[in-house]
Design a protein around this motif. Structure first.
Motif, PDB file in Angstrom:
ATOM      1  N   VAL A  57       2.505 -31.893 -22.641  1.00  0.00           N
ATOM      2  CA  VAL A  57       1.091 -32.258 -22.813  1.00  0.00           C
ATOM      3  C   VAL A  57       0.278 -31.867 -21.589  1.00  0.00           C
ATOM      4  O   VAL A  57      -0.836 -31.349 -21.694  1.00  0.00           O
ATOM      5  CB  VAL A  57       0.971 -33.771 -23.101  1.00  0.00           C
ATOM      6  N   ALA A  58       0.850 -32.104 -20.403  1.00  0.00           N
ATOM      7  CA  ALA A  58       0.150 -31.739 -19.162  1.00  0.00           C
ATOM      8  C   ALA A  58      -0.057 -30.228 -19.073  1.00  0.00           C
ATOM      9  O   ALA A  58      -1.119 -29.749 -18.641  1.00  0.00           O
ATOM     10  CB  ALA A  58       0.939 -32.239 -17.960  1.00  0.00           C
ATOM     11  N   GLY A  59       0.957 -29.468 -19.503  1.00  0.00           N
ATOM     12  CA  GLY A  59       0.815 -28.009 -19.490  1.00  0.00           C
ATOM     13  C   GLY A  59      -0.249 -27.521 -20.456  1.00  0.00           C
ATOM     14  O   GLY A  59      -1.022 -26.602 -20.141  1.00  0.00           O
ATOM     15  N   ALA A 110      -3.665 -25.600 -19.424  1.00  0.00           N
ATOM     16  CA  ALA A 110      -4.020 -24.301 -20.021  1.00  0.00           C
ATOM     17  C   ALA A 110      -5.427 -24.348 -20.624  1.00  0.00           C
ATOM     18  O   ALA A 110      -6.210 -23.401 -20.461  1.00  0.00           O
ATOM     19  CB  ALA A 110      -2.996 -23.923 -21.083  1.00  0.00           C
ATOM     20  N   LEU A 111      -5.747 -25.455 -21.312  1.00  0.00           N
ATOM     21  CA  LEU A 111      -7.090 -25.598 -21.885  1.00  0.00           C
ATOM     22  C   LEU A 111      -8.149 -25.644 -20.795  1.00  0.00           C
ATOM     23  O   LEU A 111      -9.228 -25.048 -20.931  1.00  0.00           O
ATOM     24  CB  LEU A 111      -7.156 -26.861 -22.745  1.00  0.00           C
ATOM     25  N   PHE A 112      -7.847 -26.329 -19.701  1.00  0.00           N
ATOM     26  CA  PHE A 112      -8.800 -26.414 -18.600  1.00  0.00           C
ATOM     27  C   PHE A 112      -9.038 -25.039 -17.974  1.00  0.00           C
ATOM     28  O   PHE A 112     -10.184 -24.678 -17.646  1.00  0.00           O
ATOM     29  CB  PHE A 112      -8.293 -27.402 -17.549  1.00  0.00           C
ATOM     30  N   LEU A 113      -7.973 -24.266 -17.810  1.00  0.00           N
ATOM     31  CA  LEU A 113      -8.115 -22.921 -17.257  1.00  0.00           C
ATOM     32  C   LEU A 113      -8.924 -22.025 -18.191  1.00  0.00           C
ATOM     33  O   LEU A 113      -9.723 -21.190 -17.730  1.00  0.00           O
ATOM     34  CB  LEU A 113      -6.743 -22.310 -16.988  1.00  0.00           C
ATOM     35  N   LEU A 114      -8.720 -22.182 -19.497  1.00  0.00           N
ATOM     36  CA  LEU A 114      -9.504 -21.402 -20.454  1.00  0.00           C
ATOM     37  C   LEU A 114     -10.984 -21.775 -20.388  1.00  0.00           C
ATOM     38  O   LEU A 114     -11.857 -20.908 -20.530  1.00  0.00           O
ATOM     39  CB  LEU A 114      -8.977 -21.628 -21.877  1.00  0.00           C
ATOM     40  N   LEU A 115     -11.266 -23.054 -20.168  1.00  0.00           N
ATOM     41  CA  LEU A 115     -12.665 -23.486 -20.055  1.00  0.00           C
ATOM     42  C   LEU A 115     -13.330 -22.943 -18.799  1.00  0.00           C
ATOM     43  O   LEU A 115     -14.553 -22.785 -18.754  1.00  0.00           O
ATOM     44  CB  LEU A 115     -12.742 -25.020 -20.062  1.00  0.00           C
ATOM     45  N   LEU A 169     -16.855 -23.828 -19.961  1.00  0.00           N
ATOM     46  CA  LEU A 169     -17.031 -25.274 -19.815  1.00  0.00           C
ATOM     47  C   LEU A 169     -18.512 -25.643 -19.767  1.00  0.00           C
ATOM     48  O   LEU A 169     -18.966 -26.569 -20.447  1.00  0.00           O
ATOM     49  CB  LEU A 169     -16.321 -25.754 -18.547  1.00  0.00           C
ATOM     50  N   PHE A 170     -19.296 -24.913 -18.959  1.00  0.00           N
ATOM     51  CA  PHE A 170     -20.718 -25.193 -18.838  1.00  0.00           C
ATOM     52  C   PHE A 170     -21.464 -24.816 -20.122  1.00  0.00           C
ATOM     53  O   PHE A 170     -22.451 -25.466 -20.484  1.00  0.00           O
ATOM     54  CB  PHE A 170     -21.307 -24.429 -17.650  1.00  0.00           C
ATOM     55  N   LEU A 171     -20.986 -23.764 -20.793  1.00  0.00           N
ATOM     56  CA  LEU A 171     -21.624 -23.350 -22.035  1.00  0.00           C
ATOM     57  C   LEU A 171     -21.477 -24.427 -23.106  1.00  0.00           C
ATOM     58  O   LEU A 171     -22.449 -24.793 -23.782  1.00  0.00           O
ATOM     59  CB  LEU A 171     -21.019 -22.028 -22.514  1.00  0.00           C
ATOM     60  N   ILE A 172     -20.273 -24.960 -23.253  1.00  0.00           N
ATOM     61  CA  ILE A 172     -20.037 -25.995 -24.260  1.00  0.00           C
ATOM     62  C   ILE A 172     -20.798 -27.267 -23.921  1.00  0.00           C
ATOM     63  O   ILE A 172     -21.442 -27.875 -24.787  1.00  0.00           O
ATOM     64  CB  ILE A 172     -18.531 -26.283 -24.384  1.00  0.00           C
ATOM     65  N   SER A 173     -20.751 -27.689 -22.643  1.00  0.00           N
ATOM     66  CA  SER A 173     -21.452 -28.907 -22.253  1.00  0.00           C
ATOM     67  C   SER A 173     -22.965 -28.753 -22.413  1.00  0.00           C
ATOM     68  O   SER A 173     -23.654 -29.692 -22.819  1.00  0.00           O
ATOM     69  CB  SER A 173     -21.116 -29.264 -20.805  1.00  0.00           C
ATOM     70  N   GLY A 174     -23.490 -27.555 -22.113  1.00  0.00           N
ATOM     71  CA  GLY A 174     -24.925 -27.328 -22.271  1.00  0.00           C
ATOM     72  C   GLY A 174     -25.360 -27.352 -23.721  1.00  0.00           C
ATOM     73  O   GLY A 174     -26.404 -27.924 -24.059  1.00  0.00           O
ATOM     74  N   VAL A 175     -24.558 -26.747 -24.595  1.00  0.00           N
ATOM     75  CA  VAL A 175     -24.890 -26.741 -26.025  1.00  0.00           C
ATOM     76  C   VAL A 175     -24.812 -28.155 -26.591  1.00  0.00           C
ATOM     77  O   VAL A 175     -25.693 -28.587 -27.355  1.00  0.00           O
ATOM     78  CB  VAL A 175     -23.931 -25.797 -26.781  1.00  0.00           C
ATOM     79  N   LEU A 176     -23.772 -28.912 -26.215  1.00  0.00           N
ATOM     80  CA  LEU A 176     -23.657 -30.282 -26.694  1.00  0.00           C
ATOM     81  C   LEU A 176     -24.804 -31.153 -26.184  1.00  0.00           C
ATOM     82  O   LEU A 176     -25.342 -31.988 -26.917  1.00  0.00           O
ATOM     83  CB  LEU A 176     -22.310 -30.885 -26.246  1.00  0.00           C
TER      84      LEU A 176
END
Length: 209
Positions: free
Chosen positions: A7-9, A13-18, A181-188
């Protein structure tokens, strides 16, 4: 314990993709070209790729349906509008968005290249001067609002009047990137702000009625 590491991995990985940037490339020379790149993927927004035509089946005239009219968005209308007027409308829209609904989103946008050259031409010197002032007003207002709210590393803007040629012309070469990450947070954030405005508008209508 192994499940925790898995789960941590996945979360890492998701965080790095963001954190990976989304790149926007816009070009204009008689018509728009817009591409969005993320990692190894590229999506062409404009001009749309032509789909292979399928062979039309023949139906009796009684069964033929009239094609439904497809309503186009303002963005699609601007992209399909050729010439300098379409570019000016797009610049105006970008300036309005940067100063109103998406200021926080644009603050994380990094512009790596902005090259804009506009030639305002008309055989009538007086009309050319009027058009030149009009174009300068739109471009300067839109770009000042846009550049004030983003990070721009390099830009070149030149507007030149020409009293010999008949048609105006423009060339745009633009490239910028923003972390996913900023793109998703800005759109939301923009969507939540829109929902809040709709709720406040509905409450105001109820109180008036």
């Amino acid at each position: 314990m192994i499940a925790v590491w898995i789960v941590a991995g996945i979360l890492l990985a998701l965080f790095l993709l963001l954190l990976c940037p989304v790149t926007i490339v816009v070009g204009f020379q008689k018509e728009f070209t817009i591409k969005i790149r993320y990692l190894f993927f590229t999506y062409q927004v404009a001009p749309p790729k032509e789909k292979p035509k399928k062979e039309a089946k023949e139906f009796p005239e009684s069964e033929k349906k009239e094609p439904e009219e497809h309503k186009k968005s303002k963005f699609q209308e601007i992209l399909e509008e050729k010439g300098i007027s379409g570019l000016l409308k797009l610049l105006r829209q970008v300036g309005e968005v940067a100063t109103r609904t998406a200021r926080r989103l644009f603050s994380h946008l990094v512009v790596t290249r902005l090259h804009l050259e506009i030639l305002v031409a008309d055989e009538d010197a007086a009309q050319a001067a009027v058009n030149y002032g009009y174009v300068c007003g739109i471009v300067c207002t839109a770009l000042s609002a846009f550049l004030h709210n983003c990070i721009c590393k390099r830009y070149h803007v030149q507007i030149t009047p020409d009293f010999d040629q008949k048609e105006s012309s423009a060339v745009l070469d633009f490239q910028a990137h923003i972390r996913l990450l900023f793109l998703i947070s800005g759109v939301l954030g923009a969507l939540m702000h829109l929902v809040q405005l709709q709720k406040e508008g509905g409450q105001a209508v109820q109180s008036i009625s």
